[in-house]
Motif scaffolding. Structure first.
Motif, PDB file in Angstrom:
ATOM      1  N   UNK A  43       0.848  -1.082   0.149  1.00  0.00           N
ATOM      2  CA  UNK A  43       0.583   0.207  -0.199  1.00  0.00           C
ATOM      3  C   UNK A  43       0.678   1.231   0.177  1.00  0.00           C
ATOM      4  N   UNK A  44       2.143   1.183   0.085  1.00  0.00           N
ATOM      5  CA  UNK A  44       2.965   2.171   0.539  1.00  0.00           C
ATOM      6  C   UNK A  44       3.112   2.668  -0.779  1.00  0.00           C
ATOM      7  N   UNK A  45       4.179   1.660  -1.196  1.00  0.00           N
ATOM      8  CA  UNK A  45       4.507   1.780  -2.541  1.00  0.00           C
ATOM      9  C   UNK A  45       3.724   2.190  -2.996  1.00  0.00           C
ATOM     10  N   UNK A  46       3.021   1.602  -3.114  1.00  0.00           N
ATOM     11  CA  UNK A  46       1.268   2.169  -4.548  1.00  0.00           C
ATOM     12  C   UNK A  46       1.110   3.452  -4.411  1.00  0.00           C
ATOM     13  N   UNK A  47       1.080   4.306  -2.683  1.00  0.00           N
ATOM     14  CA  UNK A  47       0.755   5.389  -2.941  1.00  0.00           C
ATOM     15  C   UNK A  47       2.163   6.692  -2.928  1.00  0.00           C
ATOM     16  N   UNK A  48       3.310   6.033  -2.879  1.00  0.00           N
ATOM     17  CA  UNK A  48       4.560   6.489  -3.136  1.00  0.00           C
ATOM     18  C   UNK A  48       4.892   6.613  -4.588  1.00  0.00           C
ATOM     19  N   UNK A  49       3.982   5.550  -5.434  1.00  0.00           N
ATOM     20  CA  UNK A  49       3.872   5.556  -7.472  1.00  0.00           C
ATOM     21  C   UNK A  49       2.923   6.414  -7.820  1.00  0.00           C
ATOM     22  N   UNK A  50       1.914   6.686  -6.855  1.00  0.00           N
ATOM     23  CA  UNK A  50       0.955   7.569  -7.409  1.00  0.00           C
ATOM     24  C   UNK A  50       1.627   9.351  -7.472  1.00  0.00           C
ATOM     25  N   UNK A  51       2.194   9.479  -6.157  1.00  0.00           N
ATOM     26  CA  UNK A  51       2.867  10.982  -5.744  1.00  0.00           C
ATOM     27  C   UNK A  51       3.702  10.976  -6.821  1.00  0.00           C
ATOM     28  N   UNK A  52       4.585   9.506  -7.147  1.00  0.00           N
ATOM     29  CA  UNK A  52       6.351  10.497  -8.709  1.00  0.00           C
ATOM     30  C   UNK A  52       5.249  10.781  -9.724  1.00  0.00           C
ATOM     31  N   UNK A  53       3.430   9.876  -9.946  1.00  0.00           N
ATOM     32  CA  UNK A  53       3.584   9.675 -11.102  1.00  0.00           C
ATOM     33  C   UNK A  53       2.414  10.925 -11.274  1.00  0.00           C
ATOM     34  N   UNK A  54       2.233  11.771 -10.005  1.00  0.00           N
ATOM     35  CA  UNK A  54       1.864  13.463 -10.463  1.00  0.00           C
ATOM     36  C   UNK A  54       2.709  14.342 -10.320  1.00  0.00           C
ATOM     37  N   UNK A  55       3.700  13.856  -9.310  1.00  0.00           N
ATOM     38  CA  UNK A  55       4.716  14.943 -10.079  1.00  0.00           C
ATOM     39  C   UNK A  55       5.922  15.057 -10.816  1.00  0.00           C
ATOM     40  N   UNK A  56       5.267  13.813 -11.768  1.00  0.00           N
ATOM     41  CA  UNK A  56       6.264  13.996 -13.773  1.00  0.00           C
ATOM     42  C   UNK A  56       4.939  14.850 -13.727  1.00  0.00           C
ATOM     43  N   UNK A  57       4.019  15.144 -13.970  1.00  0.00           N
ATOM     44  CA  UNK A  57       3.137  15.203 -14.887  1.00  0.00           C
ATOM     45  C   UNK A  57       3.258  17.259 -14.131  1.00  0.00           C
ATOM     46  N   UNK A  58       3.201  17.444 -13.197  1.00  0.00           N
ATOM     47  CA  UNK A  58       3.435  19.004 -13.020  1.00  0.00           C
ATOM     48  C   UNK A  58       4.707  19.955 -12.816  1.00  0.00           C
ATOM     49  N   UNK A  59       5.820  18.874 -12.923  1.00  0.00           N
ATOM     50  CA  UNK A  59       7.461  19.507 -13.629  1.00  0.00           C
ATOM     51  C   UNK A  59       7.198  19.233 -14.899  1.00  0.00           C
ATOM     52  N   UNK A  60       6.539  18.663 -15.824  1.00  0.00           N
ATOM     53  CA  UNK A  60       7.194  18.384 -17.463  1.00  0.00           C
ATOM     54  C   UNK A  60       5.853  19.602 -17.524  1.00  0.00           C
ATOM     55  N   UNK A  61       4.826  19.922 -17.148  1.00  0.00           N
ATOM     56  CA  UNK A  61       3.884  20.991 -17.300  1.00  0.00           C
ATOM     57  C   UNK A  61       4.331  22.307 -17.349  1.00  0.00           C
ATOM     58  N   UNK A  62       5.304  22.567 -15.889  1.00  0.00           N
ATOM     59  CA  UNK A  62       6.282  23.760 -15.812  1.00  0.00           C
ATOM     60  C   UNK A  62       6.973  23.912 -17.082  1.00  0.00           C
ATOM     61  N   UNK A  63       8.362  22.848 -17.263  1.00  0.00           N
ATOM     62  CA  UNK A  63       9.065  23.305 -18.694  1.00  0.00           C
ATOM     63  C   UNK A  63       8.116  23.450 -19.819  1.00  0.00           C
ATOM     64  N   UNK A  64       7.427  22.864 -20.380  1.00  0.00           N
ATOM     65  CA  UNK A  64       5.959  23.385 -21.247  1.00  0.00           C
ATOM     66  C   UNK A  64       5.422  24.872 -21.564  1.00  0.00           C
ATOM     67  N   UNK A  65       4.965  25.575 -20.117  1.00  0.00           N
ATOM     68  CA  UNK A  65       4.570  26.567 -19.987  1.00  0.00           C
ATOM     69  C   UNK A  65       5.785  27.498 -19.973  1.00  0.00           C
TER      70      UNK A  65
END
Length: 318
Positions: free
Chosen positions: A20-42
């Protein structure tokens, strides 16, 4: 020591909690990837605006209207390098990859070398290699924290002295009295590729690449209204170079953070797969042990029944 059903049940519960902890960290990592990639595009639109401004200034240089100051190597000049890593674990070989790449590249750099590390783990790796470390910066934990980090890097590394008029904010008295002049500045960071893959890259920010400068000077202006430099052209050029450095550092940091989270996501996916296999083994062992217990109980019941049946069976008369 053989496992019991109780001990196997505890192992299954512990593995399930860890999953459960590992899957939570997976979700957080996937979410963080999105925000940093969006910042580069912006940031790309702003970077385009800075490039257009530099385009006009470089054209003025070609015509001789602007005479930019030349950086001269002295005893106080240095070759600077900024290496972006991570502060946290569970990122696989993320820090080792970028640190080893920076070490190999900087080994061929002559002169007074100064290295700044972003992240404690890559800092330790560079220190073990014997590189002259001049500073350590904490890795930002959000997109909003990247801007203050870039400002501190520009001030503490002395690059801002080259790029624009002196900025006193955040500088110590010692830095103002004896600023370090960075004649060259190199960036080292991991850049994300397709999927969860990344690669170490380097970028030389200073001095400005001559081919890049000429390419910008030859860019066609996007509108029919021709631009011109208002005021002191040298001051405008230095301000635009400062913005160019800011955008480049911001993008490098954001791409490094996206790569870090991609590496963490890949590590968590491997951990999730390993835990899933471990749970399958635990469940199989538990079921075998439980079935073995049931078989033993059934055997005891059948044996007892047969013993009672023989005891109650009447003897034949002779």
């Amino acid at each position: 020591m053989s496992d019991t059903t109780a001990s196997l049940r505890r192992k299954i519960d512990s593995a399930g909690d860890l999953q459960s902890v590992v899957r939570t960290m997976k979700a957080l990592a996937a979410s963080n990837i999105g925000q940093y990639e969006q910042s580069v595009l912006a940031l790309s639109d702003y970077y385009r605006t800075v490039e257009l401004g530099l385009c006009v200034c470089f054209r003025e240089i070609e015509s001789g209207a602007v005479r930019p100051e030349q950086s001269v190597r002295t005893a106080r000049t240095a070759v600077g390098a900024i290496v972006f890593g991570s502060d946290q674990g569970l990122v696989g070989q993320f820090n080792e990859v970028v640190a080893d790449y920076a070490i190999r590249t900087l080994a061929a750099q002559p002169g007074n070398l100064q290295v700044w590390a972003v992240g404690e783990r890559v800092h330790s790796r560079l220190a073990d290699a014997g590189l002259p470390l001049s500073g350590l910066f904490a890795v930002p934990n959000s997109v909003k924290a990247i801007t203050p980090l870039v400002g501190r890097i520009l001030v503490e590394s002395g690059v801002i002295q080259f790029a624009s008029p002196p900025i006193q904010t955040g500088a110590t008295d010692e830095m103002r009295a004896n600023p370090t002049q960075v004649a060259e500045l190199h960036l080292f960071y991991n850049r994300p590729k397709s999927g969860a893959v990344y690669e170490p890259v380097s970028q030389r920010l200073l001095p400005l690449d001559e081919n890049w400068r000429r390419r910008l000077a030859e860019l066609p202006w996007p509108t029919a209204n021709l631009p011109e430099v208002i005021g002191d052209g040298t001051t405008t050029l230095r301000a635009l170079i400062s913005e160019y450095l800011f955008v480049s550092l911001f993008r490098a940091c954001a791409e490094s953070l996206a790569s870090e989270n991609a590496s963490r996501l890949a590590a968590m996916e491997r951990a999730d797969k390993n835990i899933e296999e471990l749970l399958e083994n635990f469940h199989a062992a538990f079921n075998r042990l439980r079935q073995s217990g049931i078989d033993e109980e059934l055997f005891d019941v059948i044996s007892g029944y047969e013993a009672l049946s023989k005891a109650k069976k009447p003897r034949r008369s002779e």
